[in-house]
Design a protein around this motif. Structure first.
Motif, PDB file in Angstrom:
ATOM      1  N   GLN A  61       0.943  -1.195   0.254  1.00 47.81           N
ATOM      2  CA  GLN A  61      -0.040  -0.101  -0.036  1.00 47.81           C
ATOM      3  C   GLN A  61       0.937   1.201   0.136  1.00 47.81           C
ATOM      4  O   GLN A  61       1.934   1.130   0.810  1.00 47.81           O
ATOM      5  N   PRO A  62       0.326   2.363  -0.663  1.00 47.64           N
ATOM      6  CA  PRO A  62       1.274   3.671  -0.573  1.00 47.64           C
ATOM      7  C   PRO A  62       1.129   4.092   0.818  1.00 47.64           C
ATOM      8  O   PRO A  62       0.290   3.819   1.565  1.00 47.64           O
ATOM      9  N   PRO A  63       1.954   5.212   1.071  1.00 54.01           N
ATOM     10  CA  PRO A  63       1.995   5.455   2.422  1.00 54.01           C
ATOM     11  C   PRO A  63       0.740   6.699   2.878  1.00 54.01           C
ATOM     12  O   PRO A  63       0.223   6.951   2.165  1.00 54.01           O
ATOM     13  N   SER A  64       0.643   6.613   4.248  1.00 51.94           N
ATOM     14  CA  SER A  64      -0.483   7.614   4.655  1.00 51.94           C
ATOM     15  C   SER A  64       0.142   8.479   5.819  1.00 51.94           C
ATOM     16  O   SER A  64       1.244   8.005   6.247  1.00 51.94           O
ATOM     17  N   ASN A  65      -0.425   9.480   6.052  1.00 47.14           N
ATOM     18  CA  ASN A  65       0.212  10.379   6.963  1.00 47.14           C
ATOM     19  C   ASN A  65      -0.353  10.186   8.307  1.00 47.14           C
ATOM     20  O   ASN A  65      -1.231   9.152   8.542  1.00 47.14           O
ATOM     21  N   LYS A  66      -0.110  10.997   9.335  1.00 48.09           N
ATOM     22  CA  LYS A  66      -0.609  10.933  10.588  1.00 48.09           C
ATOM     23  C   LYS A  66      -2.113  10.861  10.797  1.00 48.09           C
ATOM     24  O   LYS A  66      -2.605  10.167  11.720  1.00 48.09           O
ATOM     25  N   GLN A  67      -2.622  11.558   9.998  1.00 47.42           N
ATOM     26  CA  GLN A  67      -4.207  11.938   9.966  1.00 47.42           C
ATOM     27  C   GLN A  67      -4.757  10.667   9.407  1.00 47.42           C
ATOM     28  O   GLN A  67      -5.937  10.607   9.219  1.00 47.42           O
TER      29      GLN A  67
END
Ligand code: GDP
Ligand code: GDP
Length: 438
Positions: free
Chosen positions: A373-379
């Protein structure tokens, strides 16, 4: 086109490295996984008003320990005189004119190169304007007041610098001529390799028609392909002056790489990869050039059936960012595998110019996204890749259209690059990925 070289000279503490950093600024790019290259950087690409150039801080050039400060300054000035197109002679306006400035000026005056004085530490403009007149004694008419630390005056200084570029000669070869350079530290066997290549019967040293060609380059033909070895003179010219420096040839090597399609980075089998090799390799990588790593003097190595693998492992470890470059083991002395080098050159040039089909590219990206999966941010916002497109060659460059470009991180970019390489090869060439919001 040849990229002009601008060299900074001056005595210690006048602000050379501050000026260097001010001019190259954020353009100092970081070679993946290889911070050591960028930390003590003495050269970097720079640009002013759309004119690219190579910036060099001669103050950072290393010499043997026994070289005294006074000699160092002389060597640095001599290097600038030989290698640069424009010299930025930096002085300290607060110290005023010193004897050391005069000594440097005397050397620079003998050179037939444009010299611009950067009168640094001129934050206090009123004082500086008065002090400036002292420096006319040095014999150069262009004096710019600057503050490297705060930025004042550097724009005017760069205007002056680039005003000298138009007088520079350029050498252009036909598109289908393959240009390559042979770079590496002194004595690794560059000249021997070139002589072996040219000495081969199937190679015909030729005059390439319809080009203004530089006497320092060596054109030849092999089979139906025309080649030019860039800056052969740089190899022949060795031994002229002994500065006790490794870095002396670096500027010249960088220029050669700049003009090449392919850089052959020659490594001494007995010595392994040196810092200088890494710097030049890093430059080739950043400039999007095809690269072949040539391990020479292979005849001197005692071998068993694992030697080559161990060498490959060590070299891969030393220059991680070049994990895509073919490695070949040769001997310029015996001629072993020297001929194969040209085949590798042809091969990596093709890889460097390769275009892939859009639908295949998108298949590869989609599959990559399914596996990891592509990265996600803290939110918790995750990157979505809508589509991909190849936007350039030399090197192959790709754009990903995404929901939010900020979400791409280094690790995922590397993963995607690896997937692209698995699918399409791109051996011997860097590849680039950009992200755009859709
Ligand atoms: P180099 O030895 O010539 O490379 O000099 P550096 O760039 O290391 O600078 C020497 C010192 O001068 C450092 O303490 C810098 O912070 C300072 N310096 C450099 N540029 C300026 C400037 O424009 N104004 C002032 N006031 N100090 C500066
Ligand atoms: P350059 O400074 O990189 O151009 O290096 P040269 O081609 O002048 O070679 C430096 C020295 O290494 C010379 O004495 C060469 O004969 C020697 N040399 C070059 N290639 C080889 C090689 O493959 N094997 C051995 N044993 N010696 C080599």
């Amino acid at each position: 086109m040849n990229k002009p070289v601008v060299a900074i000279v001056g005595r210690p503490n006048v602000g050379k490295s501050t000026l260097f950093n001010r001019i190259v600024g954020s353009r100092i790019s970081i070679v993946e996984d290889e911070p050591s290259i960028t930390r003590d950087r003495i050269y970097a690409d720079a640009e002013w008003l759309g004119r690219p150039f190579l910036m060099v801080d001669t103050g950072g050039i290393e010499f043997n320990e026994e070289v005294k400060m006074k000699e160092k300054m002389r060597y640095q000035a001599e290097i600038a005189i030989e290698e640069a197109d424009v010299i930025l002679f930096t002085v300290d306006i607060r110290d005023g004119l010193t004897n050391r400035d005069k000594e440097i000026a005397e050397l620079l005056r003998k050179a037939d190169k444009p010299v611009i004085i950067a009168a640094n530490k001129a934050e206090n403009i009123k004082e500086a304007k008065l002090a400036k007149y002292d420096f006319y004694e040095l014999g150069f008419s262009e004096i710019c007041l600057v503050s490297a630390q705060h930025g004042q005056g550097t724009g005017d200084l760069l205007d002056e610098v680039i005003s000298h570029f138009s007088e520079l000669e350029t050498t252009d070869y036909d598109e289908d001529v393959i240009k390559f350079s042979v770079v590496g530290r002194p004595n690794v066997g560059k000249s021997s390799l070139v002589n072996q290549m040219l000495g081969e019967e199937r190679v015909i040293v030729s005059d390439i028609a319809g080009t203004t060609r530089d006497a320092i380059d060596t054109p030849f033909r092999s089979a139906d392909q025309e080649y030019v070895i860039i800056d052969t003179a740089g190899m022949r010219r060795k031994g002229k002056v002994d500065y006790g420096v490794e870095k002396f040839s670096v500027i010249r090597a960088l220029r050669a790489v700049d003009r090449s399609d392919v850089a052959l980075i020659v490594i001494d089998a007995q010595e392994g990869v040196t810092n200088q090799d890494k710097r030049i390799a890093g430059y080739a990588h950043e400039e999007g050039k095809a690269v072949v790593l040539v391990v020479n003097k292979w005849d001197l190595i005692e071998k068993d059936n694992q030697t080559m693998d161990r060498y490959i492992e060590e070299i891969r470890y030393q220059v991680k960012f070049l994990n895509y470059a073919p490695i070949t083991f040769v001997s310029a002395l015996t001629g072993q595998r020297v001929l194969r080098i040209l085949d590798l050159v042809d091969y990596v040039v093709k890889e460097n110019e390769k275009r892939v089909k859009r639908n295949m590219l998108n298949d590869v990206i989609n599959e990559a996204v399914e596996i990891v999966q592509p990265p996600s941010n803290k939110q918790g916002k995750r990157m979505k890749i809508y589509s991909a497109k190849q936007v350039g060659i030399k090197p192959p460059s790709f754009v990903l259209f995404v929901n939010d470009p900020e979400l791409l991180n280094f690790a995922y970019e590397r993963y995607l690059k690896n997937q692209l390489r698995k699918a399409f090869g791109f051996e011997g060439t860097p590849i680039r990925i950009k992200v755009r919001r859709k």
